[in-house]
Design an enzyme around this catalytic site. Structure first.
Site, PDB file in Angstrom:
ATOM      1  CG  ASP A  23       8.994  30.542   2.280  1.00  0.00           C
ATOM      2  OD1 ASP A  23       8.264  30.927   1.479  1.00  0.00           O
ATOM      3  OD2 ASP A  23      10.121  30.282   1.988  1.00  0.00           O
ATOM      4  N   GLY A  24       6.140  29.004   1.921  1.00  0.00           N
ATOM      5  CA  GLY A  24       5.626  27.837   1.255  1.00  0.00           C
ATOM      6  C   GLY A  24       4.341  27.822   1.127  1.00  0.00           C
ATOM      7  NE  ARG A  27       7.866  22.569  -0.869  1.00  0.00           N
ATOM      8  CZ  ARG A  27       8.594  22.114   0.321  1.00  0.00           C
ATOM      9  NH1 ARG A  27       9.135  22.992   0.933  1.00  0.00           N
ATOM     10  NH2 ARG A  27       8.620  20.661   0.378  1.00  0.00           N
ATOM     11  CG  HIS A  40      -1.441  33.458  -0.224  1.00  0.00           C
ATOM     12  ND1 HIS A  40      -0.412  33.439   0.395  1.00  0.00           N
ATOM     13  CD2 HIS A  40      -1.533  34.231  -1.337  1.00  0.00           C
ATOM     14  CE1 HIS A  40       0.496  33.941  -0.456  1.00  0.00           C
ATOM     15  NE2 HIS A  40      -0.326  34.242  -1.745  1.00  0.00           N
ATOM     16  CB  SER A  68       8.442  40.703   3.818  1.00  0.00           C
ATOM     17  OG  SER A  68       8.485  40.631   2.350  1.00  0.00           O
ATOM     18  CD  GLU A  70      12.224  42.826   1.606  1.00  0.00           C
ATOM     19  OE1 GLU A  70      11.447  42.277   2.391  1.00  0.00           O
ATOM     20  OE2 GLU A  70      13.307  43.633   1.836  1.00  0.00           O
ATOM     21  CD1 TRP A  72       5.091  46.499   0.757  1.00  0.00           C
ATOM     22  CD2 TRP A  72       3.218  46.642  -0.337  1.00  0.00           C
ATOM     23  NE1 TRP A  72       4.078  46.683   1.683  1.00  0.00           N
ATOM     24  CE2 TRP A  72       2.992  46.796   1.189  1.00  0.00           C
ATOM     25  CE3 TRP A  72       1.720  46.442  -1.122  1.00  0.00           C
ATOM     26  CZ2 TRP A  72       1.818  47.129   1.849  1.00  0.00           C
ATOM     27  CZ3 TRP A  72       0.650  46.811  -0.461  1.00  0.00           C
ATOM     28  CH2 TRP A  72       0.547  47.026   0.914  1.00  0.00           C
ATOM     29  NE  ARG A  74       5.433  37.321  -2.453  1.00  0.00           N
ATOM     30  CZ  ARG A  74       5.451  36.508  -1.651  1.00  0.00           C
ATOM     31  NH1 ARG A  74       3.999  35.867  -1.500  1.00  0.00           N
ATOM     32  NH2 ARG A  74       6.341  35.700  -0.922  1.00  0.00           N
ATOM     33  CG  LEU A 134       0.391  34.444  22.301  1.00  0.00           C
ATOM     34  CD1 LEU A 134       1.778  33.911  22.490  1.00  0.00           C
ATOM     35  CD2 LEU A 134      -0.426  33.611  21.017  1.00  0.00           C
ATOM     36  NE  ARG A 191      12.421  31.166   4.679  1.00  0.00           N
ATOM     37  CZ  ARG A 191      12.670  32.278   3.785  1.00  0.00           C
ATOM     38  NH1 ARG A 191      13.434  33.217   4.233  1.00  0.00           N
ATOM     39  NH2 ARG A 191      11.960  32.531   2.794  1.00  0.00           N
ATOM     40  CD  GLU A 210      20.147  28.354  19.896  1.00  0.00           C
ATOM     41  OE1 GLU A 210      20.383  27.469  19.186  1.00  0.00           O
ATOM     42  OE2 GLU A 210      20.986  28.978  20.523  1.00  0.00           O
TER      43      GLU A 210
END
Length: 245
Positions: A23-24, A27, A40, A68, A70, A72, A74, A134, A191, A210
């Site tokens: 996130d961010g 920002r 991005h 996410s 959600e 879509w 935007r 990985l 996050r 955690e």
């Protein structure tokens, strides 16, 4: 020494699976007077740093909340920028991941993306399937509630077909119908950008994870921050509902 070149640090208690809500980006761009797309793009560079850090530290699973269900909602221009960026990385960065021993797995409703992105995603999964260093899981058009609903629907359909009895459904059977089937649950969910919520990410799977929340925006995340969250995790006492001995 830059964060991306930070040497690997030994951790006494290493999570097998780290999941990150990235996130961010907006920002970060806004603080610099840059267009959102620049945020991005910087976030995509942080992804590459984080993958290198995870492999260097011996983490076996890394799940990134890349897009996410959600997202879509935007603005169409931002959605177009995000899908274009995803298309570029699927076409041009998968070979590099494969050379590093990274296997790519994608969870989410890929059908909502353009056909060429769906094809590139499946190709990337196929090309990297044999890698074992990985497993990088990209959550694309993913929502935790939708994941639970589709799993419940699959269970109900199996019962209706006579393939499964309702009394046979337990947590293990239910988990096998989730999009994350075959994956270990996340030990650590991180996050960035100061928000303290899961935002519909791996809701079932994170029951005993955690949680670590960082104030920095995602594009600033580097190997030093990755070591920080591993250190925080190593100091936590995981009880899974039991009392300490």
């Amino acid at each position: 020494m830059s964060g991306s070149d930070h040497p690997a640090t030994a951790h006494t208690c290493l999570p097998e699976h780290v999941a990150i809500i990235m996130d961010g980006n907006g920002r970060w761009a806004g603080m610099r007077g840059l267009p959102l797309l620049a945020g991005h793009r910087a976030g995509a560079e942080a992804v590459q740093r984080t993958v290198r850090a995870a492999t260097a530290r011996g983490v076996r699973w890394l799940t990134l909340y890349a897009f996410s269900s959600e997202n879509w909602r935007r603005a169409p221009g931002e959605v177009a920028d995000l899908t274009s960026l995803l298309r570029y990385y699927l076409r041009h960065k998968v070979a590099e991941l494969s050379r590093e021993g990274v296997r790519l797995r994608i969870i989410g409703d890929l059908a909502r993306f353009p056909p060429d992105i769906q094809e590139e995603a499946r190709r990337a999964e196929a090309v990297t399937r044999g890698n074992t260093r990985l497993v990088l899981v990209l959550a694309l058009s993913y929502g935790g509630r939708a994941d639970i609903v589709q799993a419940a629907t699959r269970m109900a359909q199996a019962v209706a077909r006579g393939e499964l009895r309702a009394e046979q459904i337990d947590e293990s059977v239910f988990a096998s119908a989730l999009l994350t089937a075959g994956m270990p649950d996340p030990d650590l969910v991180v996050r960035t950008s100061g928000e303290c919520r899961l935002s519909n990410f791996l809701l079932w799977q994170s029951a005993y994870a955690e949680l670590v929340f960082l104030d920095i925006p995602w594009p600033d995340f580097d190997a030093t921050h990755f070591d920080t969250v591993l250190d925080i995790y190593s100091r936590r006492e995981r009880r899974f509902g039991a009392r300490p001995a």
